[in-house]
Design an enzyme around this catalytic site. Structure first.
Site, PDB file in Angstrom:
ATOM      1  N   LEU A  19      16.826  -9.082  28.072  1.00  0.00           N
ATOM      2  CA  LEU A  19      15.667  -9.969  28.078  1.00  0.00           C
ATOM      3  C   LEU A  19      14.624  -9.518  29.107  1.00  0.00           C
ATOM      4  O   LEU A  19      13.471  -9.277  28.768  1.00  0.00           O
ATOM      5  CB  LEU A  19      16.094 -11.409  28.384  1.00  0.00           C
ATOM      6  CG  LEU A  19      17.164 -12.045  27.487  1.00  0.00           C
ATOM      7  CD1 LEU A  19      17.436 -13.477  27.941  1.00  0.00           C
ATOM      8  CD2 LEU A  19      16.742 -12.009  26.031  1.00  0.00           C
ATOM      9  N   THR A  20      15.039  -9.423  30.354  1.00  0.00           N
ATOM     10  CA  THR A  20      14.114  -9.228  31.475  1.00  0.00           C
ATOM     11  C   THR A  20      13.429  -7.867  31.434  1.00  0.00           C
ATOM     12  O   THR A  20      14.044  -6.848  31.106  1.00  0.00           O
ATOM     13  CB  THR A  20      14.865  -9.376  32.807  1.00  0.00           C
ATOM     14  OG1 THR A  20      15.518 -10.645  32.828  1.00  0.00           O
ATOM     15  CG2 THR A  20      13.917  -9.277  33.987  1.00  0.00           C
ATOM     16  N   GLU A  21      12.137  -7.865  31.803  1.00  0.00           N
ATOM     17  CA  GLU A  21      11.354  -6.635  31.900  1.00  0.00           C
ATOM     18  C   GLU A  21      10.654  -6.613  33.260  1.00  0.00           C
ATOM     19  O   GLU A  21      10.607  -7.632  33.963  1.00  0.00           O
ATOM     20  CB  GLU A  21      10.327  -6.574  30.769  1.00  0.00           C
ATOM     21  CG  GLU A  21      10.962  -6.511  29.387  1.00  0.00           C
ATOM     22  CD  GLU A  21       9.927  -6.301  28.277  1.00  0.00           C
ATOM     23  OE1 GLU A  21       8.722  -6.143  28.586  1.00  0.00           O
ATOM     24  OE2 GLU A  21      10.344  -6.307  27.098  1.00  0.00           O
ATOM     25  N   PRO A  22      10.106  -5.469  33.641  1.00  0.00           N
ATOM     26  CA  PRO A  22       9.419  -5.398  34.939  1.00  0.00           C
ATOM     27  C   PRO A  22       8.338  -6.460  35.127  1.00  0.00           C
ATOM     28  O   PRO A  22       8.100  -6.920  36.238  1.00  0.00           O
ATOM     29  CB  PRO A  22       8.832  -3.984  34.936  1.00  0.00           C
ATOM     30  CG  PRO A  22       9.769  -3.187  34.087  1.00  0.00           C
ATOM     31  CD  PRO A  22      10.210  -4.132  33.004  1.00  0.00           C
ATOM     32  N   GLN A  43      34.698 -33.368  65.517  1.00  0.00           N
ATOM     33  CA  GLN A  43      33.806 -34.077  64.600  1.00  0.00           C
ATOM     34  C   GLN A  43      32.764 -33.166  63.967  1.00  0.00           C
ATOM     35  O   GLN A  43      32.404 -33.346  62.799  1.00  0.00           O
ATOM     36  CB  GLN A  43      33.102 -35.230  65.329  1.00  0.00           C
ATOM     37  CG  GLN A  43      33.914 -36.511  65.351  1.00  0.00           C
ATOM     38  CD  GLN A  43      33.072 -37.705  65.782  1.00  0.00           C
ATOM     39  OE1 GLN A  43      32.017 -37.551  66.413  1.00  0.00           O
ATOM     40  NE2 GLN A  43      33.537 -38.897  65.456  1.00  0.00           N
ATOM     41  N   GLY A  45      32.546 -15.655  63.913  1.00  0.00           N
ATOM     42  CA  GLY A  45      32.413 -14.206  63.760  1.00  0.00           C
ATOM     43  C   GLY A  45      33.228 -13.659  62.603  1.00  0.00           C
ATOM     44  O   GLY A  45      32.815 -12.703  61.933  1.00  0.00           O
ATOM     45  N   GLU A  56      19.826 -16.620  34.950  1.00  0.00           N
ATOM     46  CA  GLU A  56      19.622 -17.532  33.815  1.00  0.00           C
ATOM     47  C   GLU A  56      18.471 -18.504  34.047  1.00  0.00           C
ATOM     48  O   GLU A  56      18.490 -19.632  33.551  1.00  0.00           O
ATOM     49  CB  GLU A  56      20.908 -18.309  33.504  1.00  0.00           C
ATOM     50  CG  GLU A  56      22.117 -17.430  33.230  1.00  0.00           C
ATOM     51  CD  GLU A  56      22.039 -16.688  31.914  1.00  0.00           C
ATOM     52  OE1 GLU A  56      21.208 -17.045  31.062  1.00  0.00           O
ATOM     53  OE2 GLU A  56      22.808 -15.729  31.739  1.00  0.00           O
TER      54      GLU A  56
END
Length: 274
Positions: free
Chosen positions: A5-8, A170, A231, A254
């Site tokens: 689906l996706t394009e630049p 707490q 950490g 999506e």
């Protein structure tokens, strides 16, 4: 396989795609570029959204879906006219690749490749698929949140400061309580959307709500988990750093969460007309 689906220059606005499939006898000739396609590098097959009528108005009426392949199914040799661009290196979610497809005069059998056998149905197919895709993203988001919560509850009972487990402080209890409530709420929204989808109705609002809330929850819970682990949460010794890197994609995939809120609002108004 993957979904192309996706394009630049076309992501959320699918109607802006520029990949064209021009009819030439019994073939389509495909020209254009797709990007951020899952399984583009390792996969061979793609459901490809194209413009079969670039002049159509409204624009979505000129869009169709093709099934295309990078290799000859019999000889396994690469097919001419299609290639991969670069593999896109991601912050997280490395279990599947993401990459580019470049089509330059790629030819495919029109009758065999056109999904549904009729031009002009591609946009409806793509957006219909996105509904279940959003439920899927939401479910994966819940998975990230639940794992982050489970790891945090366990760690908080073993890590000690000031002579007692941090689960008894707490400040940590407030975090765990919020994480647990939001994770469960996200899970229930996913369940609600999945049931609505199974019932066969329109679920863009339910799927949008689940995807939006669950993905934001995944990011927040993974972040809090990292802080609870201190950490160690920032190191590769624990799974938390991977969850922290994987979660942000859920807010983008999506359809962005900004778009989900617009969809929710529009459907809310449409379903409650006065």
């Amino acid at each position: 396989g993957g979904l192309g689906l996706t394009e630049p220059d076309a992501g959320t606005d699918l109607q802006a795609i520029r990949t064209v499939a021009a009819r030439d006898g019994s073939d389509y000739v495909v020209t254009g570029t797709k990007t951020w396609i899952s399984n583009a590098i390792m996969g061979h097959c793609c459901a490809l959204l194209v413009k079969t009528d670039p002049e159509a108005q409204p624009r979505h009426k000129g869009m169709s879906m093709l099934i295309v392949s990078k290799i000859d199914p019999e000889t396994k040799a690469p097919l001419p006219g299609v290639s991969n661009g670069k593999k896109l290196e991601k912050l997280g979610y490395k279990g599947i690749d993401s990459g580019e497809f470049i089509f330059d005069g790629y030819r495919c059998d029109a009758e065999l490749s056109l999904v549904g056998g009729e031009e002009g149905k591609g946009f409806a197919m793509a957006t219909g698929g996105l509904e279940i895709g959003r439920v899927n993203i939401a479910a994966r988001s819940v998975g990230i949140a639940k794992r982050a919560l489970r790891e945090s509850v366990a760690y908080a009972q073993t890590r000690k400061t000031m002579g007692k487990p941090i689960a008894e402080h707490q400040a940590i209890q407030l975090k765990l309580g919020d994480m647990a409530a939001r994770t469960r709420a996200a899970e229930l929204l996913v369940e609600d959307a999945a049931r609505a989808f199974d019932a066969g109705g329109r679920v863009d609002m339910e799927a949008g709500m689940a995807k939006y809330f669950a993905s934001e929850t995944a990011v927040d819970v993974a972040t809090e988990a990292m802080r609870i682990h201190g950490g160690y949460g920032y190191s590769k010794e624990y799974v938390i750093e991977r969850l922290y890197r994987d979660a942000p994609l859920m807010c983008i995939g999506e359809g962005t969460n900004e778009m989900q809120r617009i969809i929710i609002a529009k459907q809310l108004v449409a379903r409650n007309k006065i």
